[in-house]
Scaffold this active site. Structure first.
Site, PDB file in Angstrom:
ATOM      1  N   ASP A 232     -68.962 -25.288 -88.029  1.00 12.36           N
ATOM      2  CA  ASP A 232     -70.009 -24.987 -87.052  1.00 12.36           C
ATOM      3  C   ASP A 232     -71.043 -24.034 -87.659  1.00 12.36           C
ATOM      4  O   ASP A 232     -70.691 -23.093 -88.378  1.00 12.36           O
ATOM      5  CB  ASP A 232     -69.340 -24.312 -85.846  1.00 12.36           C
ATOM      6  CG  ASP A 232     -70.285 -24.102 -84.685  1.00 12.36           C
ATOM      7  OD1 ASP A 232     -70.720 -25.100 -84.100  1.00 12.36           O
ATOM      8  OD2 ASP A 232     -70.577 -22.938 -84.367  1.00 12.36           O
ATOM      9  N   GLU A 300     -72.351 -28.324 -90.296  1.00 11.43           N
ATOM     10  CA  GLU A 300     -73.536 -28.427 -89.417  1.00 11.43           C
ATOM     11  C   GLU A 300     -74.687 -27.678 -90.093  1.00 11.43           C
ATOM     12  O   GLU A 300     -74.766 -26.449 -90.031  1.00 11.43           O
ATOM     13  CB  GLU A 300     -73.231 -27.808 -88.046  1.00 11.43           C
ATOM     14  CG  GLU A 300     -74.368 -28.060 -87.073  1.00 11.43           C
ATOM     15  CD  GLU A 300     -74.323 -27.161 -85.843  1.00 11.43           C
ATOM     16  OE1 GLU A 300     -74.911 -27.548 -84.828  1.00 11.43           O
ATOM     17  OE2 GLU A 300     -73.722 -26.071 -85.897  1.00 11.43           O
TER      18      GLU A 300
HETATM   19  C1  GLC Z   1     -73.151 -25.290 -82.884  1.00 10.00           C
HETATM   20  C2  GLC Z   1     -72.466 -26.204 -81.898  1.00 10.00           C
HETATM   21  C3  GLC Z   1     -72.981 -25.904 -80.524  1.00 10.00           C
HETATM   22  C4  GLC Z   1     -72.660 -24.459 -80.195  1.00 10.00           C
HETATM   23  C5  GLC Z   1     -73.246 -23.543 -81.255  1.00 10.00           C
HETATM   24  C6  GLC Z   1     -72.712 -22.148 -81.113  1.00 10.00           C
HETATM   25  O1  GLC Z   1     -74.508 -25.535 -82.968  1.00 10.00           O
HETATM   26  O2  GLC Z   1     -72.680 -27.542 -82.261  1.00 10.00           O
HETATM   27  O3  GLC Z   1     -72.406 -26.744 -79.562  1.00 10.00           O
HETATM   28  O4  GLC Z   1     -73.158 -24.140 -78.935  1.00 10.00           O
HETATM   29  O5  GLC Z   1     -72.887 -23.961 -82.557  1.00 10.00           O
HETATM   30  O6  GLC Z   1     -71.370 -22.107 -81.481  1.00 10.00           O
END
Ligand code: GLC
Length: 564
Positions: A232, A300
């Protein structure tokens, strides 16, 4: 006489590939170093919304176990990515973890998690889980200790700073979800930093103790059997050590993928992706590489500068196995943009690295709503025929649209701050059948059930060969049995025109052509060899006539071409 293509000439004629022939060498032998995740199709489950076994309105792990046969027998995917199910006060629905090595009672317990992992493996699938690197919940034991006093041994596990002389925040950084990225802790008189909600304090990855503690979290789950992680916010955790103010953005500035409200008032020069983020990823990768079962990492990375994005593979392919590729998701749905994205992404994936593709996830507007139904069918064909690992988002295979959420029914904290950025509409329950709770739960649901579940559901669509699900089934079955789709090289075909995007995938032994008509007119393609084995419009294949390939409006086809 069948026309044959001269691959080398085509490669050289394709702008994106000029000079990169070496990378597209014609030696197609199956590489012994090829990994399971390169051949896999992943399916993302958002556990809160997949299947509720105990009737509390929230999906859970037992529910997931009860639906695993759908993934193998009905759909035919190879691996699952599970969004968080760890202990959490649910300020950001699990993306705020209060105990990384325990399961939230909403989802079950650790024994059920272990059983779920085993059941997934028993069916021949793999499973990756979310790894929350950047932050914890405010309720995490580490943060409780850290905030307890300025000289607590864990004080430096988070990012604490003194106020400016006037008492205001240390700099102008904003939280992604709205408001400042700093919250004052009155007891100790310092601000703590949070990239997201104030309930999600940022960990200090420059502290070696934090790294070790977080690597232990990864080891815990790897020892339990998971096959890797979706990392993440993987580019967020390292920020400018001098903590300089971000410069204001020019008037028309917006982020490439969506208008983020106040957050777009600044150019985010200093509040993410400081270069030492790469060192952290190298260390994390060493943890993964110490396991013999080839665990994978998918990161991500919301970065749209391609060289900067590709840097997350690592100079020696020693960082993230697959930095998530959001580029197709944000491209306008036109031949020229789609082609440009595909060519430039493949061009930037470093030699020996492997691409991935996705068109939806739990943070984005559902693809059917973004693109429309016919385009969503074309997009499914594209996603499952490109070179690289596809990621599907639960419900997209049914054609679930972005759901309308009534006032008072919203759950997403981002939506509370900036209403049009709510992600609730892509998180509504999976639609299994046409009963009032759509087969998701016996009683109630945390988000409303999509009203279209009466027609768009697994049961109805399995019985209809024209359904979106049936199309996914055919595409998945085809990809699974097709070495050329898994491993073959990619080449944009010269038959591509303004409205029709054509590409081929090829190995020494096989060759297929994919042609997608993005227009509302019938198109005739000057291709006379091969046979059409699949269409987005029909379950039947068809022969190619002597004039060429007729493509219906917004029709996509897969053409098998014999390689002499
Ligand atoms: C990432 C996740 C998202 C979350 C954020 C904070 O972007 O995909 O869903 O709210 O991190 O953890």
């Amino acid at each position: 006489m069948p026309r044959r293509l001269n691959y080398r000439a085509l490669l050289l004629a394709t702008p994106g590939f000029r000079g990169r022939v070496a990378n597209f060498s014609l030696d197609m032998s199956h590489s012994p170093t090829r990994k399971w995740w390169q051949d896999a199709v992943f399916y993302q489950i958002y556990p809160l919304s997949f299947a509720d076994s105990d009737g509390d309105g929230f999906g859970d792990l037992e529910g997931i176990i009860s639906r695993l046969d759908y993934l193998t027998d009905t759909l035919g995917v190879d691996a699952i990515w599970l969004s968080p199910f760890f202990k959490s006060p649910m300020a950001d629905w699990g993306y705020d973890v209060s105990d990384h090595t325990d399961v939230d009672p909403l989802f079950g317990d650790l024994a059920t998690a272990k059983r779920m992992i085993d059941e997934i493996h028993r069916r021949g699938m793999r499973v990756i889980i979310d790894y929350l690197m950047n932050h914890t919940s405010i309720e995490h034991q580490w943060f409780s200790e850290s905030r307890s006093s300025r000289d607590n041994p864990k004080r430096d596990w988070y990012v604490w700073r003194d106020p400016k002389p006037d008492g205001s925040e240390p700099n102008n950084w904003l939280s992604v979800f709205g408001g400042p990225a700093w919250t004052l802790d009155k007891e100790t008189g310092q601000y703590y930093r949070h990239t997201f909600l104030p309930h999600q304090p940022d960990l200090n990855w420059r502290n070696p103790e934090v790294r070790e503690a977080m690597f232990d979290v990864a080891r815990f789950w790897l020892d339990l059997g998971v096959d890797g992680f979706r990392v993440d916010a993987a580019h967020q955790m390292m920020k400018d050590p001098r903590e300089r103010d971000n410069p204001p953005a020019p008037e028309e500035h917006t982020r490439p993928w969506k208008d983020m409200g106040d957050y777009d008032r600044y150019i985010h020069l200093y509040d993410f992706a400081h270069p030492d983020v790469h060192e952290a990823h190298r260390e994390f990768r060493a943890v993964l590489d110490s396991y013999p079962h080839d665990p994978v990492s998918v990161g991500e990375i919301h970065i749209f500068d391609l060289p900067e994005w590709a840097a997350y593979y690592g100079e020696h392919l020693d960082q993230i196995h697959m930095p998530f590729n959001f580029h197709l998701m944000v491209a306008p749905w036109e031949t020229s943009s789609i082609r440009a994205v595909i060519e430039t992404v493949l061009w930037h994936v470093p030699e020996g690295g492997w691409a991935n593709w996705l068109l939806g996830n739990h943070d984005e507007i559902r693809m059917k709503t973004r693109l429309g139904v016919l385009n969503a069918r074309l997009a499914a064909m594209l996603l499952l025929t490109l070179r690289g690992t596809p990621f599907l988002y639960y419900g997209d295979e049914l054609g679930m649209p972005q759901a309308e959420i009534g006032s008072g029914e919203g759950r997403d904290p981002w939506g509370e701050n900036v209403s049009y950025l709510s992600r609730d509409g892509c998180r509504t329950p999976m639609q299994w059948d046409d009963t009032p709770m759509a087969g998701f739960s016996a009683d109630g649901s945390w988000l409303p059930i999509g009203p279209d579940h009466v027609n768009l559901n697994v049961m109805a669509e399995t019985a209809d060969e024209g359904s979106m699900l049936a199309l996914y089934q055919r595409l998945l079955a085809y990809r699974r049995s097709s070495p050329v789709l898994k491993e073959g090289k990619y080449l944009t075909h010269t038959a591509s025109t303004g409205d029709v995007f054509v590409f081929e995938r090829f190995t020494d032994d096989d060759r297929i052509i994919v042609a997608l008509n993005l227009s509302d007119q019938v198109q005739l393609l000057d291709l006379v060899e091969g046979s059409i084995v699949m269409s987005t419009h029909s379950a039947m294949g068809r022969e190619i006539g002597s004039e060429g390939v007729f493509l219906g409006r917004r029709e996509g086809v897969i053409i098998e071409v014999s390689v002499p």
